[in-house]
Scaffold this active site. Structure first.
Site: not given
Length: 335
Positions: A129, A250
Protein backbone atom coordinates in the site's frame (compact mmCIF):
# COMPACT_ATOMS: atom_id res chain seq x y z
CA UNK A 1 -6.25 -9.68 -5.73
CA UNK A 2 -5.52 -6.44 -3.94
CA UNK A 3 -8.02 -5.73 -1.18
CA UNK A 4 -8.38 -6.23 2.53
CA UNK A 5 -10.49 -9.00 3.97
CA UNK A 6 -13.35 -8.54 6.38
CA UNK A 7 -11.93 -11.30 8.52
CA UNK A 8 -8.47 -9.79 8.96
CA UNK A 9 -6.65 -6.63 8.06
CA UNK A 10 -3.87 -8.62 6.48
CA UNK A 11 -5.66 -10.71 3.90
CA UNK A 12 -4.36 -8.88 0.87
CA UNK A 13 -1.44 -6.64 -0.09
CA UNK A 14 -3.11 -4.09 -2.39
CA UNK A 15 -6.71 -3.03 -1.97
CA UNK A 16 -9.12 -0.36 -3.13
CA UNK A 17 -11.90 -1.03 -0.67
CA UNK A 18 -12.19 -2.10 2.94
CA UNK A 19 -14.79 -2.58 5.66
CA UNK A 20 -12.52 -2.21 8.65
CA UNK A 21 -13.32 0.19 11.42
CA UNK A 22 -10.39 2.56 11.75
CA UNK A 23 -8.96 3.60 15.10
CA UNK A 24 -6.94 6.73 15.68
CA UNK A 25 -3.19 6.38 15.39
CA UNK A 26 -0.81 9.21 16.14
CA UNK A 27 2.75 9.11 14.93
CA UNK A 28 5.76 10.77 16.47
CA UNK A 29 7.27 13.63 14.52
CA UNK A 30 9.38 12.50 11.61
CA UNK A 31 13.08 12.67 12.27
CA UNK A 32 15.53 12.87 9.40
CA UNK A 33 18.89 11.30 9.92
CA UNK A 34 21.60 13.95 9.94
CA UNK A 35 24.04 13.15 7.17
CA UNK A 36 26.98 15.26 6.09
CA UNK A 37 26.97 13.87 2.60
CA UNK A 38 23.49 13.87 1.10
CA UNK A 39 22.44 12.91 -2.40
CA UNK A 40 18.81 12.61 -3.48
CA UNK A 41 17.51 10.57 -6.40
CA UNK A 42 14.33 8.76 -7.43
CA UNK A 43 16.32 6.22 -9.41
CA UNK A 44 18.64 4.21 -7.16
CA UNK A 45 20.77 4.43 -4.03
CA UNK A 46 23.93 6.47 -4.32
CA UNK A 47 27.16 6.01 -2.43
CA UNK A 48 28.51 8.85 -0.36
CA UNK A 49 30.83 11.38 -1.99
CA UNK A 50 34.24 12.04 -0.48
CA UNK A 51 34.69 15.65 -1.54
CA UNK A 52 32.71 18.70 -2.58
CA UNK A 53 31.05 17.96 -5.91
CA UNK A 54 28.49 19.62 -8.15
CA UNK A 55 27.63 17.22 -10.95
CA UNK A 56 25.23 18.15 -13.72
CA UNK A 57 23.45 15.16 -15.23
CA UNK A 58 22.23 14.79 -18.81
CA UNK A 59 18.78 15.84 -17.71
CA UNK A 60 20.15 19.12 -16.39
CA UNK A 61 19.56 18.28 -12.74
CA UNK A 62 22.33 19.07 -10.30
CA UNK A 63 23.32 16.72 -7.50
CA UNK A 64 24.87 18.29 -4.45
CA UNK A 65 27.10 16.83 -1.80
CA UNK A 66 26.54 18.99 1.22
CA UNK A 67 30.10 19.65 2.33
CA UNK A 68 30.59 23.38 2.64
CA UNK A 69 33.25 24.97 0.43
CA UNK A 70 35.37 25.93 3.42
CA UNK A 71 35.18 22.50 5.02
CA UNK A 72 35.91 20.86 1.68
CA UNK A 73 39.05 22.95 1.20
CA UNK A 74 40.25 22.29 4.72
CA UNK A 75 39.56 18.60 4.26
CA UNK A 76 41.50 18.48 0.98
CA UNK A 77 44.42 20.45 2.39
CA UNK A 78 44.74 18.32 5.52
CA UNK A 79 44.11 14.89 4.03
CA UNK A 80 47.51 14.29 2.33
CA UNK A 81 49.29 14.76 5.64
CA UNK A 82 47.09 12.18 7.32
CA UNK A 83 47.34 9.21 4.98
CA UNK A 84 47.41 8.41 1.25
CA UNK A 85 44.16 9.23 -0.55
CA UNK A 86 43.52 5.69 -1.77
CA UNK A 87 43.95 4.41 1.79
CA UNK A 88 41.51 6.99 3.10
CA UNK A 89 38.91 6.11 0.48
CA UNK A 90 39.31 2.39 1.18
CA UNK A 91 38.96 2.93 4.93
CA UNK A 92 36.01 5.27 4.48
CA UNK A 93 34.20 2.76 2.26
CA UNK A 94 34.85 -0.11 4.64
CA UNK A 95 33.64 1.84 7.65
CA UNK A 96 30.54 3.02 5.76
CA UNK A 97 29.71 -0.54 4.73
CA UNK A 98 30.26 -1.78 8.27
CA UNK A 99 28.06 0.98 9.67
CA UNK A 100 25.33 0.28 7.13
CA UNK A 101 25.39 -3.45 7.84
CA UNK A 102 25.22 -2.79 11.58
CA UNK A 103 22.19 -0.54 11.13
CA UNK A 104 20.50 -3.07 8.86
CA UNK A 105 20.99 -5.87 11.37
CA UNK A 106 19.69 -3.65 14.19
CA UNK A 107 16.52 -2.86 12.22
CA UNK A 108 15.96 -6.54 11.43
CA UNK A 109 16.51 -7.52 15.05
CA UNK A 110 13.99 -5.01 16.39
CA UNK A 111 11.43 -5.94 13.72
CA UNK A 112 11.77 -9.62 14.55
CA UNK A 113 10.97 -8.82 18.18
CA UNK A 114 7.53 -7.49 17.25
CA UNK A 115 6.49 -9.13 13.94
CA UNK A 116 5.03 -12.54 14.70
CA UNK A 117 3.54 -14.92 12.17
CA UNK A 118 0.09 -13.69 13.10
CA UNK A 119 1.04 -10.09 12.33
CA UNK A 120 3.12 -10.81 9.24
CA UNK A 121 0.37 -10.49 6.62
CA UNK A 122 -0.63 -7.03 7.83
CA UNK A 123 2.97 -5.81 7.80
CA UNK A 124 3.47 -7.17 4.28
CA UNK A 125 0.27 -5.42 3.19
CA UNK A 126 1.81 -2.13 4.39
CA UNK A 127 4.55 -2.51 1.79
CA UNK A 128 2.13 -2.94 -1.08
CA UNK A 129 0.00 0.00 0.00
CA UNK A 130 2.97 2.33 0.41
CA UNK A 131 4.93 1.31 -2.69
CA UNK A 132 1.86 0.47 -4.79
CA UNK A 133 1.02 4.13 -5.42
CA UNK A 134 3.99 4.46 -7.79
CA UNK A 135 3.09 5.69 -11.26
CA UNK A 136 5.71 5.93 -14.00
CA UNK A 137 3.58 8.29 -16.09
CA UNK A 138 3.86 11.20 -13.67
CA UNK A 139 6.71 9.80 -11.54
CA UNK A 140 4.60 10.03 -8.40
CA UNK A 141 4.11 7.81 -5.39
CA UNK A 142 6.22 4.83 -4.48
CA UNK A 143 8.10 3.54 -1.45
CA UNK A 144 8.30 6.76 0.54
CA UNK A 145 6.53 6.23 3.87
CA UNK A 146 3.59 8.39 2.80
CA UNK A 147 1.23 5.66 4.04
CA UNK A 148 1.42 7.30 7.48
CA UNK A 149 -0.58 10.22 6.03
CA UNK A 150 -3.05 7.99 4.21
CA UNK A 151 -4.55 5.85 6.97
CA UNK A 152 -8.02 7.38 6.64
CA UNK A 153 -8.37 6.30 3.03
CA UNK A 154 -10.85 3.41 2.66
CA UNK A 155 -8.28 1.12 1.05
CA UNK A 156 -5.93 1.58 4.01
CA UNK A 157 -8.39 1.03 6.83
CA UNK A 158 -6.90 -1.36 9.36
CA UNK A 159 -3.28 -0.66 8.46
CA UNK A 160 -2.91 1.55 11.53
CA UNK A 161 -2.58 -1.65 13.55
CA UNK A 162 0.36 -2.85 11.50
CA UNK A 163 2.02 0.55 11.70
CA UNK A 164 1.70 0.43 15.47
CA UNK A 165 3.56 -2.88 15.42
CA UNK A 166 6.43 -1.39 13.42
CA UNK A 167 6.38 1.80 15.47
CA UNK A 168 7.53 -0.20 18.50
CA UNK A 169 10.57 -1.41 16.59
CA UNK A 170 11.20 2.00 15.03
CA UNK A 171 11.39 3.71 18.43
CA UNK A 172 14.13 1.32 19.51
CA UNK A 173 16.10 1.89 16.30
CA UNK A 174 15.60 5.67 16.42
CA UNK A 175 17.05 5.76 19.94
CA UNK A 176 20.42 4.87 18.39
CA UNK A 177 20.13 6.17 14.81
CA UNK A 178 16.97 7.42 13.17
CA UNK A 179 15.47 5.40 10.34
CA UNK A 180 12.88 6.47 7.78
CA UNK A 181 9.42 4.96 7.73
CA UNK A 182 10.05 3.91 4.12
CA UNK A 183 13.07 1.84 5.14
CA UNK A 184 11.29 0.47 8.20
CA UNK A 185 8.30 -0.72 6.18
CA UNK A 186 10.47 -2.14 3.37
CA UNK A 187 12.54 -4.21 5.80
CA UNK A 188 9.44 -5.07 7.82
CA UNK A 189 7.74 -6.67 4.84
CA UNK A 190 10.82 -8.69 3.98
CA UNK A 191 11.08 -9.99 7.54
CA UNK A 192 7.35 -10.78 7.56
CA UNK A 193 7.90 -13.04 4.54
CA UNK A 194 10.92 -14.68 6.15
CA UNK A 195 9.29 -15.37 9.53
CA UNK A 196 6.51 -17.26 7.73
CA UNK A 197 8.93 -19.52 5.89
CA UNK A 198 9.39 -17.51 2.72
CA UNK A 199 12.61 -16.41 1.03
CA UNK A 200 15.13 -14.18 2.76
CA UNK A 201 15.02 -10.83 1.00
CA UNK A 202 17.87 -8.29 1.28
CA UNK A 203 16.73 -4.68 1.46
CA UNK A 204 18.93 -1.64 0.78
CA UNK A 205 18.64 1.29 3.21
CA UNK A 206 18.59 5.01 2.58
CA UNK A 207 15.06 5.88 1.45
CA UNK A 208 13.79 9.35 2.25
CA UNK A 209 10.33 9.83 3.71
CA UNK A 210 7.75 11.94 1.93
CA UNK A 211 6.28 14.79 3.95
CA UNK A 212 2.87 14.56 2.26
CA UNK A 213 0.41 11.90 1.10
CA UNK A 214 0.65 10.38 -2.36
CA UNK A 215 -2.09 11.05 -4.94
CA UNK A 216 -5.26 9.05 -4.43
CA UNK A 217 -6.58 6.35 -6.71
CA UNK A 218 -3.19 4.84 -7.57
CA UNK A 219 -3.58 1.39 -6.02
CA UNK A 220 -4.79 -1.41 -8.33
CA UNK A 221 -8.54 -1.97 -8.03
CA UNK A 222 -9.55 -5.42 -6.80
CA UNK A 223 -12.35 -5.49 -9.38
CA UNK A 224 -10.04 -5.14 -12.41
CA UNK A 225 -10.01 -7.95 -14.91
CA UNK A 226 -6.71 -9.52 -15.96
CA UNK A 227 -6.20 -7.09 -18.84
CA UNK A 228 -6.80 -4.13 -16.53
CA UNK A 229 -4.44 -5.51 -13.90
CA UNK A 230 -1.65 -6.05 -16.42
CA UNK A 231 -2.00 -2.49 -17.72
CA UNK A 232 -2.04 -1.13 -14.17
CA UNK A 233 1.14 -2.98 -13.28
CA UNK A 234 2.80 -1.94 -16.53
CA UNK A 235 2.30 1.69 -15.49
CA UNK A 236 4.23 0.84 -12.35
CA UNK A 237 7.04 -0.82 -14.30
CA UNK A 238 6.09 -4.46 -13.65
CA UNK A 239 5.71 -7.29 -16.14
CA UNK A 240 2.96 -9.89 -16.15
CA UNK A 241 5.37 -12.38 -14.58
CA UNK A 242 6.10 -9.92 -11.75
CA UNK A 243 2.38 -9.26 -11.31
CA UNK A 244 1.76 -12.97 -10.80
CA UNK A 245 4.77 -13.41 -8.51
CA UNK A 246 3.73 -10.49 -6.28
CA UNK A 247 0.17 -11.81 -6.19
CA UNK A 248 1.63 -14.82 -4.39
CA UNK A 249 1.73 -12.63 -1.28
CA UNK A 250 -1.95 -13.53 -0.96
CA UNK A 251 -0.83 -16.87 0.41
CA UNK A 252 -0.61 -15.01 3.75
CA UNK A 253 -3.79 -13.88 5.45
CA UNK A 254 -7.29 -15.28 5.59
CA UNK A 255 -8.42 -15.45 1.99
CA UNK A 256 -8.37 -19.23 1.98
CA UNK A 257 -5.08 -19.94 0.21
CA UNK A 258 -3.65 -22.52 2.59
CA UNK A 259 -2.32 -21.65 6.04
CA UNK A 260 -2.75 -17.92 6.80
CA UNK A 261 0.69 -17.84 8.43
CA UNK A 262 2.72 -19.88 5.93
CA UNK A 263 4.43 -18.24 2.98
CA UNK A 264 4.53 -20.94 0.31
CA UNK A 265 3.12 -21.66 -3.16
CA UNK A 266 -0.31 -22.79 -1.94
CA UNK A 267 -1.86 -19.70 -3.52
CA UNK A 268 -1.02 -20.91 -7.01
CA UNK A 269 -2.04 -24.49 -6.40
CA UNK A 270 -5.45 -23.39 -5.13
CA UNK A 271 -5.88 -20.91 -7.98
CA UNK A 272 -5.61 -23.80 -10.44
CA UNK A 273 -8.38 -25.64 -8.59
CA UNK A 274 -10.76 -22.63 -8.83
CA UNK A 275 -12.64 -23.56 -5.65
CA UNK A 276 -14.81 -20.45 -5.85
CA UNK A 277 -16.71 -22.14 -8.68
CA UNK A 278 -17.84 -24.84 -6.26
CA UNK A 279 -21.40 -24.97 -5.00
CA UNK A 280 -19.95 -25.03 -1.49
CA UNK A 281 -20.74 -21.69 0.09
CA UNK A 282 -17.46 -21.42 1.97
CA UNK A 283 -15.36 -22.22 -1.09
CA UNK A 284 -16.97 -19.37 -3.00
CA UNK A 285 -15.41 -16.96 -0.48
CA UNK A 286 -11.84 -17.94 -1.39
CA UNK A 287 -9.84 -15.20 -3.08
CA UNK A 288 -10.70 -11.81 -4.49
CA UNK A 289 -12.17 -10.98 -7.90
CA UNK A 290 -8.67 -10.11 -9.11
CA UNK A 291 -7.38 -13.53 -8.01
CA UNK A 292 -10.17 -15.20 -9.95
CA UNK A 293 -9.38 -13.01 -12.97
CA UNK A 294 -5.68 -13.77 -13.41
CA UNK A 295 -6.18 -17.55 -13.54
CA UNK A 296 -8.50 -17.03 -16.54
CA UNK A 297 -5.79 -15.16 -18.47
CA UNK A 298 -3.52 -17.36 -20.60
CA UNK A 299 -0.37 -15.30 -19.99
CA UNK A 300 -0.91 -15.19 -16.23
CA UNK A 301 -1.93 -18.85 -16.17
CA UNK A 302 1.45 -19.94 -17.55
CA UNK A 303 3.23 -18.36 -14.56
CA UNK A 304 0.62 -19.60 -12.09
CA UNK A 305 1.22 -23.16 -13.29
CA UNK A 306 5.00 -22.75 -13.06
CA UNK A 307 4.86 -21.44 -9.51
CA UNK A 308 2.35 -24.12 -8.45
CA UNK A 309 4.83 -26.73 -9.68
CA UNK A 310 8.04 -25.10 -8.41
CA UNK A 311 8.07 -23.28 -5.06
CA UNK A 312 11.77 -22.43 -5.34
CA UNK A 313 11.11 -20.62 -8.62
CA UNK A 314 8.28 -18.68 -6.98
CA UNK A 315 10.50 -17.73 -4.04
CA UNK A 316 13.27 -16.47 -6.33
CA UNK A 317 10.91 -14.47 -8.55
CA UNK A 318 9.00 -13.06 -5.59
CA UNK A 319 12.26 -11.96 -3.97
CA UNK A 320 13.35 -10.12 -7.11
CA UNK A 321 9.95 -8.52 -7.65
CA UNK A 322 9.79 -7.47 -3.99
CA UNK A 323 13.17 -5.74 -4.19
CA UNK A 324 11.97 -3.92 -7.30
CA UNK A 325 8.73 -2.97 -5.55
CA UNK A 326 10.36 -1.45 -2.47
CA UNK A 327 12.74 0.57 -4.67
CA UNK A 328 9.93 1.89 -6.89
CA UNK A 329 9.71 5.67 -6.81
CA UNK A 330 12.02 5.92 -3.82
CA UNK A 331 14.16 8.99 -3.20
CA UNK A 332 17.51 8.10 -1.67
CA UNK A 333 20.16 9.69 0.47
CA UNK A 334 23.71 8.55 1.01
CA UNK A 335 24.36 6.46 4.08
Amino acid sequence: MMSSSAATLSSSPFSSSSIYASSEFKFPSFSQRSCLLTVESRAKPYTACSSTVNNTSASGQIRHCSLSRRRGLAFSATLPFLLPLHEFVDNFGAKAAESGESEYMRIKEEINRVVTKGKAAGVLRLVFHDAGTFDMDDNSGGMNGSIVYELERPENTGLNKSLKVLEKAKKEVDAIQSVSWADMIAVGGAEAVSVCGGPKIPVALGRLDSMKPDPEGKLPQETLDASGLKKCFQRKGFSTQELVALSGAHTLGSKGFGSPVAFDNSYFKILLEKPWKSSNGMSSMIGLPSDHAIVEDDECLRWIAKYADNQNLFFEDFKNAYIKLVNSGASWKSM
